[in-house]
Each structure stands twice: as C-alpha cells, then as structure tokens.
Design a protein around this motif. Sequence first.
Motif, PDB file in Angstrom:
ATOM      1  N   ALA A  65       0.829  -1.209   0.000  1.00  0.00           N
ATOM      2  CA  ALA A  65       0.000   0.000   0.000  1.00  0.00           C
ATOM      3  C   ALA A  65       0.861   1.255   0.000  1.00  0.00           C
ATOM      4  O   ALA A  65       0.565   2.229  -0.708  1.00  0.00           O
ATOM      5  CB  ALA A  65      -0.933  -0.013   1.211  1.00  0.00           C
ATOM      6  N   LEU A  66       1.942   1.245   0.789  1.00  0.00           N
ATOM      7  CA  LEU A  66       2.808   2.420   0.858  1.00  0.00           C
ATOM      8  C   LEU A  66       3.584   2.651  -0.431  1.00  0.00           C
ATOM      9  O   LEU A  66       4.048   3.771  -0.688  1.00  0.00           O
ATOM     10  CB  LEU A  66       3.787   2.278   2.040  1.00  0.00           C
ATOM     11  N   ALA A  67       3.750   1.604  -1.229  1.00  0.00           N
ATOM     12  CA  ALA A  67       4.488   1.737  -2.485  1.00  0.00           C
ATOM     13  C   ALA A  67       3.661   2.386  -3.593  1.00  0.00           C
ATOM     14  O   ALA A  67       4.202   2.751  -4.640  1.00  0.00           O
ATOM     15  CB  ALA A  67       4.976   0.361  -2.939  1.00  0.00           C
ATOM     16  N   ILE A  68       2.385   2.555  -3.386  1.00  0.00           N
ATOM     17  CA  ILE A  68       1.503   3.134  -4.411  1.00  0.00           C
ATOM     18  C   ILE A  68       1.707   4.644  -4.480  1.00  0.00           C
ATOM     19  O   ILE A  68       1.784   5.326  -3.451  1.00  0.00           O
ATOM     20  CB  ILE A  68       0.032   2.791  -4.101  1.00  0.00           C
ATOM     21  N   ASP A  69       1.795   5.180  -5.684  1.00  0.00           N
ATOM     22  CA  ASP A  69       1.958   6.616  -5.909  1.00  0.00           C
ATOM     23  C   ASP A  69       0.589   7.287  -5.798  1.00  0.00           C
ATOM     24  O   ASP A  69      -0.247   7.182  -6.689  1.00  0.00           O
ATOM     25  CB  ASP A  69       2.570   6.861  -7.293  1.00  0.00           C
ATOM     26  N   VAL A  70       0.369   8.018  -4.710  1.00  0.00           N
ATOM     27  CA  VAL A  70      -0.949   8.613  -4.467  1.00  0.00           C
ATOM     28  C   VAL A  70      -1.161   9.878  -5.291  1.00  0.00           C
ATOM     29  O   VAL A  70      -2.307  10.293  -5.511  1.00  0.00           O
ATOM     30  CB  VAL A  70      -1.134   8.918  -2.965  1.00  0.00           C
ATOM     31  N   ARG A  71      -0.091  10.493  -5.742  1.00  0.00           N
ATOM     32  CA  ARG A  71      -0.241  11.737  -6.509  1.00  0.00           C
ATOM     33  C   ARG A  71      -0.567  11.477  -7.973  1.00  0.00           C
ATOM     34  O   ARG A  71      -1.160  12.328  -8.640  1.00  0.00           O
ATOM     35  CB  ARG A  71       1.036  12.573  -6.394  1.00  0.00           C
ATOM     36  N   ASN A  72      -0.189  10.326  -8.474  1.00  0.00           N
ATOM     37  CA  ASN A  72      -0.441  10.003  -9.880  1.00  0.00           C
ATOM     38  C   ASN A  72      -1.090   8.624  -9.986  1.00  0.00           C
ATOM     39  O   ASN A  72      -0.467   7.668 -10.458  1.00  0.00           O
ATOM     40  CB  ASN A  72       0.871  10.039 -10.681  1.00  0.00           C
ATOM     41  N   PRO A  73      -2.318   8.486  -9.500  1.00  0.00           N
ATOM     42  CA  PRO A  73      -2.967   7.168  -9.552  1.00  0.00           C
ATOM     43  C   PRO A  73      -3.311   6.778 -10.980  1.00  0.00           C
ATOM     44  O   PRO A  73      -3.744   7.600 -11.785  1.00  0.00           O
ATOM     45  CB  PRO A  73      -4.229   7.371  -8.709  1.00  0.00           C
ATOM     46  N   THR A  74      -3.099   5.520 -11.274  1.00  0.00           N
ATOM     47  CA  THR A  74      -3.468   4.960 -12.572  1.00  0.00           C
ATOM     48  C   THR A  74      -4.483   3.864 -12.368  1.00  0.00           C
ATOM     49  O   THR A  74      -4.791   3.474 -11.232  1.00  0.00           O
ATOM     50  CB  THR A  74      -2.237   4.392 -13.286  1.00  0.00           C
ATOM     51  N   SER A  75      -5.004   3.356 -13.472  1.00  0.00           N
ATOM     52  CA  SER A  75      -5.989   2.281 -13.369  1.00  0.00           C
ATOM     53  C   SER A  75      -5.385   1.051 -12.707  1.00  0.00           C
ATOM     54  O   SER A  75      -6.025   0.399 -11.878  1.00  0.00           O
ATOM     55  CB  SER A  75      -6.512   1.928 -14.766  1.00  0.00           C
ATOM     56  N   SER A  76      -4.143   0.744 -13.034  1.00  0.00           N
ATOM     57  CA  SER A  76      -3.505  -0.447 -12.468  1.00  0.00           C
ATOM     58  C   SER A  76      -3.243  -0.284 -10.968  1.00  0.00           C
ATOM     59  O   SER A  76      -3.432  -1.220 -10.188  1.00  0.00           O
ATOM     60  CB  SER A  76      -2.199  -0.743 -13.201  1.00  0.00           C
ATOM     61  N   THR A  77      -2.792   0.909 -10.547  1.00  0.00           N
ATOM     62  CA  THR A  77      -2.549   1.100  -9.121  1.00  0.00           C
ATOM     63  C   THR A  77      -3.851   1.106  -8.330  1.00  0.00           C
ATOM     64  O   THR A  77      -3.898   0.626  -7.193  1.00  0.00           O
ATOM     65  CB  THR A  77      -1.801   2.424  -8.873  1.00  0.00           C
ATOM     66  N   MET A  78      -4.932   1.622  -8.945  1.00  0.00           N
ATOM     67  CA  MET A  78      -6.219   1.593  -8.264  1.00  0.00           C
ATOM     68  C   MET A  78      -6.717   0.165  -8.110  1.00  0.00           C
ATOM     69  O   MET A  78      -7.264  -0.208  -7.060  1.00  0.00           O
ATOM     70  CB  MET A  78      -7.231   2.446  -9.022  1.00  0.00           C
ATOM     71  N   VAL A  79      -6.526  -0.638  -9.162  1.00  0.00           N
ATOM     72  CA  VAL A  79      -6.914  -2.049  -9.078  1.00  0.00           C
ATOM     73  C   VAL A  79      -6.123  -2.746  -7.973  1.00  0.00           C
ATOM     74  O   VAL A  79      -6.663  -3.523  -7.176  1.00  0.00           O
ATOM     75  CB  VAL A  79      -6.690  -2.748 -10.436  1.00  0.00           C
ATOM     76  N   GLU A  80      -4.830  -2.468  -7.916  1.00  0.00           N
ATOM     77  CA  GLU A  80      -3.985  -3.084  -6.891  1.00  0.00           C
ATOM     78  C   GLU A  80      -4.453  -2.696  -5.492  1.00  0.00           C
ATOM     79  O   GLU A  80      -4.534  -3.537  -4.584  1.00  0.00           O
ATOM     80  CB  GLU A  80      -2.529  -2.660  -7.098  1.00  0.00           C
ATOM     81  N   LEU A  81      -4.775  -1.411  -5.311  1.00  0.00           N
ATOM     82  CA  LEU A  81      -5.214  -0.949  -3.995  1.00  0.00           C
ATOM     83  C   LEU A  81      -6.563  -1.546  -3.622  1.00  0.00           C
ATOM     84  O   LEU A  81      -6.785  -1.942  -2.467  1.00  0.00           O
ATOM     85  CB  LEU A  81      -5.288   0.579  -3.981  1.00  0.00           C
ATOM     86  N   LEU A  82      -7.482  -1.638  -4.588  1.00  0.00           N
ATOM     87  CA  LEU A  82      -8.791  -2.239  -4.301  1.00  0.00           C
ATOM     88  C   LEU A  82      -8.647  -3.701  -3.908  1.00  0.00           C
ATOM     89  O   LEU A  82      -9.350  -4.196  -3.010  1.00  0.00           O
ATOM     90  CB  LEU A  82      -9.707  -2.098  -5.513  1.00  0.00           C
ATOM     91  N   ARG A  83      -7.729  -4.406  -4.543  1.00  0.00           N
ATOM     92  CA  ARG A  83      -7.529  -5.816  -4.184  1.00  0.00           C
ATOM     93  C   ARG A  83      -6.931  -5.946  -2.783  1.00  0.00           C
ATOM     94  O   ARG A  83      -7.273  -6.881  -2.037  1.00  0.00           O
ATOM     95  CB  ARG A  83      -6.629  -6.475  -5.227  1.00  0.00           C
ATOM     96  N   LEU A  84      -6.033  -5.028  -2.439  1.00  0.00           N
ATOM     97  CA  LEU A  84      -5.496  -5.043  -1.078  1.00  0.00           C
ATOM     98  C   LEU A  84      -6.605  -4.806  -0.057  1.00  0.00           C
ATOM     99  O   LEU A  84      -6.692  -5.501   0.966  1.00  0.00           O
ATOM    100  CB  LEU A  84      -4.417  -3.963  -0.926  1.00  0.00           C
ATOM    101  N   LEU A  85      -7.442  -3.830  -0.338  1.00  0.00           N
ATOM    102  CA  LEU A  85      -8.558  -3.546   0.566  1.00  0.00           C
ATOM    103  C   LEU A  85      -9.517  -4.716   0.655  1.00  0.00           C
ATOM    104  O   LEU A  85     -10.014  -5.053   1.736  1.00  0.00           O
ATOM    105  CB  LEU A  85      -9.293  -2.288   0.104  1.00  0.00           C
ATOM    106  N   ASP A  86      -9.787  -5.348  -0.460  1.00  0.00           N
ATOM    107  CA  ASP A  86     -10.691  -6.494  -0.476  1.00  0.00           C
ATOM    108  C   ASP A  86     -10.118  -7.646   0.351  1.00  0.00           C
ATOM    109  O   ASP A  86     -10.849  -8.325   1.080  1.00  0.00           O
ATOM    110  CB  ASP A  86     -10.938  -6.937  -1.920  1.00  0.00           C
ATOM    111  N   PHE A  87      -8.806  -7.853   0.235  1.00  0.00           N
ATOM    112  CA  PHE A  87      -8.168  -8.920   1.018  1.00  0.00           C
ATOM    113  C   PHE A  87      -8.307  -8.631   2.517  1.00  0.00           C
ATOM    114  O   PHE A  87      -8.591  -9.534   3.308  1.00  0.00           O
ATOM    115  CB  PHE A  87      -6.688  -9.030   0.635  1.00  0.00           C
ATOM    116  N   ILE A  88      -8.107  -7.371   2.902  1.00  0.00           N
ATOM    117  CA  ILE A  88      -8.229  -6.993   4.318  1.00  0.00           C
ATOM    118  C   ILE A  88      -9.667  -7.158   4.791  1.00  0.00           C
ATOM    119  O   ILE A  88      -9.920  -7.643   5.897  1.00  0.00           O
ATOM    120  CB  ILE A  88      -7.752  -5.542   4.505  1.00  0.00           C
TER     121      ILE A  88
END
Length: 741
Positions: free
Chosen positions: A262-285
């Motif tokens: 989660a900390l490795a995700i670039d919050v200033r320049n979100p892309t579709s792939s990073t959003m997908v990655e973050l949603l999957r992390l949230l879903d796992f939690i």
Amino acid sequence: MLATPTIEVLDGHKGPYNSVRIPQGRLGGILRMPPIHFSEEVKSAYSPSHPRSMSLMCNEGIADSEWIQFQHDTDQVVNYNIKSGKQYSDVVPLFHSHVLWSYAPRITIGKGGKVRFALASVGPHLSIIDGKGKGPHNNCTCPQCDPVPKNVIARLRAPRVAAASVAIRNAQGDVTATFALVPSSDGSLVLPKSFTHKEFRAMTVDGKLRMRLWISVPRSYFALSTVIDLTPRSPNVPRGAAFTVSPEVLRAEKERELCRQALAIDVRNPTSSTMVELLRLLDFIWEAPYGHFPVAKRVAVGVLADMMHLGPHASTHDFVQDTLLPSFHESRINPSNLVTILASLAFHLNTIPGVHKTSVIALDYGRKAGAANTNENTVEKEAEKTPTGVNRNNFMSDISSYEFRMRNLTLDVFWIGFMPVYQHSIGVVTVILSGLVIYLMLKRTPRHGQSLARYLILMQISILIVDLGWGFLVCPVFLFPLTAILCNGILCGSETGMHAGVVVLFQCTVQVAIALCLTLHYKYTAIAKLTNHRFVTTVEKTITRLIFAVALEMPVAVMIVAGVCQQEMHAFLRKEQQLPLVALIDDSDVSLSGVAYSITLFVWIPITLAIVVVVAILISVGGCIFWVVQTLRMLSVEISVISERTRKMQQQLTYTLLGMPLGIQVLPMFIYVLSMSLFMFNPGSMNCLLCVQLCHASFHTVFLILTTPSYRRAVLCNAIQRKDTASTSVVHTSHSLFAHG
C-alpha cells in the motif's frame, strides 16, 4: 437484469455522510458495474482545513520539527435537561503518517450541579463506537468472523501530550477565554476548573459550546515503525527437522506485506492499475476476520483517502465515480466489501482533513501558533473580564513546567475510596482490642505490677486516641511531597476544622511519645529503687518528665501557629502547578476537601517546625535510650536484694517495653522522616506506608497480650472455657434427645 433491494451502510457510525447505497445485480454486481447513490454530504464540495496540495500524512511548516500541533474547530450541543451524565461530541483525530489517536470532547454534568469539560481518550478510532467495538460483520462478509471482534493495534499507546488547550468562542467566532487541559489518570485531557450551570451557559451560543482545540504531540509518536516493523522476515527453518510456522507469525508477516504494498503506491499520480492493486489489497483486508489486519487497514484506507485529497476532484462523489469505480470491474473484488470500503473512505475524509496540522519547534513557538487567526488584544481583554479565563499567552509555558511534576504527583483514584474505609475499619478494631487489653490490665494484673500497669493503660489510651483521630476525626489521604492532605473525617467540614484536625493528629502522636517516655522513666526509677542503685526523688521525677513533655509539645505549638500558612486546597494546587490533582479531586464521585500549607508564605514557620521536631525526637529518643540502657545495666549483675528469678523477669519485661515502641512506633516514624527528607516516595507509596503504620495499635495490643503471661492465660482460658461450655451444651442436648427418644 433485475436489481435486488438497496443496501444501506452506516458502518457503525451515526450521520448521513456515511450512507452509501449500492443496488446490486442478480449476480452480485460482478458482471456489471453497480450504480452508486451517495448522500448529499458525500456529493457536496470537499473543502478540508488541511491544504489539498499537501498529503494527509504531512504537516504545514518544518517537516522534522520536534512537535506537531493539531488545531480543530468544533461545536458541541449541550443538553441541560440531563441532570447528570456524560455527553460526547465528534472525535478530534490526531492523524499523521498513518498513525491515529483520537480524543472526543466530553461534557460531564455532576450530581452536585458542577459541569466539567475534558477530551476523552478514544484510541486509534474515528468514533467512540469504534472504541467500544463493532459488530462481527461490519468489516467482513465471511461467516467465520470472531463473535467478539477487536480492532486493536497492540503496540500503539496513547501519546504523551506536551500541551493542550481549549478556547471558547462567541457567536462572532472571537475567542473569549482559553483554558489549559492537563492529563488525567484515565488518559483524558481535562480542564481542571469546574463550572456552575450558569457559568457554563454563559459560554455557550444557542445551546452549543463553540470551541477551538489545540493539542501538541511529539512527532516521534507518529512513526509507523513504532506500530509495525516493515522489515521483511522469513522463518529460519532448521535442516532435517520438522518446522511449523505459527498462524500468528504468518498473519504478522502478511500484514507487513500488505502495508509495504500500500505504501508503495503513488498517491499523486494514480493509474488504473494502481487503483486495481489498492482495491484488491482492501478487499483482502475486508475478507479477513474483523480486526485481523488493523494497521494494514488504516494504511490502505489512508492511501485511498490521500488519492482523493491530492487529486483534482471537487467531491468524494466525483472521485468514486471517475477514478474508483472504473477499476472496480477489473479488480473483481467482492461488491459487498465495496460498500463498507466506501463508507470508511467517506468517514476518513469527513474527519481527518478537518484538523489543521502545523509544526512546532518549541513550546514557546507552539503558543504563538495557537494564537493564529485570533485578535491578540481582544483575547487578553476578554480573558480579564472572565473570572474563569486563563491567559492564553501563558498556557503553553505553564504546561511545560508541569511535565516533570506530573510523574511524581499523580494519585490513583483507588486511594480516595479505599483510605476512609480502611481507616474506619482499623479504628473499630483498635477500639475492640484496646477495650480488651485495658480490661485485662485492670482485672488480671498481679498486685506487684499494678503500678506499671497504670502507665501501660495510659499508653494504650493514647494509642486508642491516635487511631480515633486518624480513623474518624481526620481520615487523611497523603499528597506527599506536597504539604497537603485530603480530609475525609468529622473535622473536615471547614477550613478551621481541617487545621484543627491536623493539630489533633500532631497532639495524638505526641501524646503517645509522652506516655512512652513516662513508662520507660518509671521503669528506670523503679529498678533503681529495687536494686538500691540510687533513689530518685519526687521533685527529680517531676522536673524530668516535665522537660520531656514540654520538648515533645513544641511541634504541636508550632503547628498551631502554622495555621497562618493554610491555603484553600484548589488555590494551593494551582499555585504549585499540580493541575492533574485538581482535576482528580474535581472529577471524583464523592465530595472531597483538603487542607494545604504554603511553605513559602512564612518561610520561618516550616524551618522552625523542622527544627523543633528534630530537637523533640533527639531529646525523647536520647532519654529513652539512656533509661533502657541504665535499667539493663542495673539488672545485668547479680544483686543480693532480689532473687535471680525476679532479676531475669525484670530483664525480660524491660526488653518487652523496648520492643513495643521500637518496632511498632519508632521504626515507622523513622521511615516517615527519612522519606520526607530524601523525597523517596510519592503520594501512592506514602499512603501505602500509612496503611502499614496504622496497624501499630493492633500489633501493639496483640504483642502486649502475648508477652504478658497473666493476660495470655486469661485470654486462652476464656477461649477454652467457651469451647468446653459449647461442647457440654451439645452433649447435654444429645443426652436429652436420647432420653426422650
């Protein structure tokens, strides 16, 4: 495709801003993107106090300052229809670098009409409900959720607040008074002063208390590494041996991995792939049992909130529609989890960005920062008019001076309730035992020992009066090293009564010392006459005893004069900068009063008292040692005028008279004086020592009975006689039953 009924999510919180409705398709929304319906608060413009150009993990000002100051404006509705109880408002989150600790404004209306204000410690939660625990299905959809869920970060504790204050604002937003808040024993930040209903109503506007809060916390508290170790770890598996990794180790490593991703995700320049990655992390939690990954959940939601905060979207609604939902289909997450994820996001953005964070290099600078956006002259002028106001320019420096004192001068609320009950109980036991031993002295003392028994009766009565004074008249709770006590006794109804109670305690203690000196002096004169060593005249006896009595009464006389140094308890504690004790006393469920003496008002009085106490102790102890040594020396040689049996019996009696005061009275008093001289103890340990010392009367009485043969035989024979009488009664009853049978 038909839609199922809508699902409303409140996520355990009150308020329409958490309401997110998602109509799901027949297949759970997996094959098509569900339309999202938001409440008006989520659709409204996003205008936080925290600058949108700056991450929520950062603060304004210097990035590596020692302190971070949190400022928050809030209103709390006050319900005066409630006669007593606690009223809470929305939390004030202290959030930085993914570490959170919250406080909630609390207004307490006491039974006596007093109104108190405090910031209650909520913990790492964004609502008070969170702090009490949510339901088992609020954070996951799986059926194996823990029935008693906990969302607790084990390594996280409440911060050490360096400074805190609350400013009261009027209808125009101007600050009218500012009060310092101090830490309390329950972790809350309390305003030491209590208010009447009339005073508190005067500070409200249309039934609301309009506040501006400042809290300064060390930056080091918000280091994520203190909460979770993000260093990758792998178990060291021994060769040729069976090795099993515990589930707890696997869970901890998985949480570390989730945080790193989660900390490795670039919050200033979100892309579709990073959003997908973050949603999957949230879903796992969210799929894990509630509270399984508390740190990872806070980090992942914080990253998602940071994307929204730093982005160009005008509202949370726009961010979800334009950025989050387009990645929803590709992420293939559980649509039921999306509901609560969005609710957590909305709540996060509704609370945390509303707090203004600035750097503080030193507490003096923090004071200036606390004065931002206020009219300096108006504040000081209004504070002078308000009797309850405290000069805002001094509150930071005041709090900083409390820092080293609070460690030693806190008092556990346990002592406030325990000490009166304990002292009453000890007093009752002393009355019973003293009545018993005085009866034995009067009825069971042999004729040749009746002269000494009169002195022992005097000592026993003196000890009884001491326990009546400590256990009923005053009932003190020590606040050492402060020259003050809490007073719970009969004499504590007024300032004069409390000072009289302190004088009574001194007099009772002196009375025991005088009785002890008289007893040992009588023993010395009696043995001197018995052994023909010397004859002590009546005049010499009178003068000697009068000198010792006057020397021991000197501290009492000085203590009477010390009444001019007496101060009102609350004023004394504020002067000594002991506001935590003020808050503790005012927060107590029972009415507390106390007596305090200023050692700086008349400096010569405490100095004189210390000198006369030392002189009195030296004179009395020196005299007692001289008499005991001389008595034992006269009995150490064989004397023709008394038998060997009488000589040894008198030696044993002298040792007994020496042991009673030495172990039961002199030793505790020596510990008191030593601890007060070296500042060894705090209020809690001094009260613990007092509890032990108050047992001296019971120990003295039992010791006297056990070491005196005639008293010991009388008690044992009476007990045996009662037992025999009871046995005879039982046997007689049995015979009667058989006879009638």
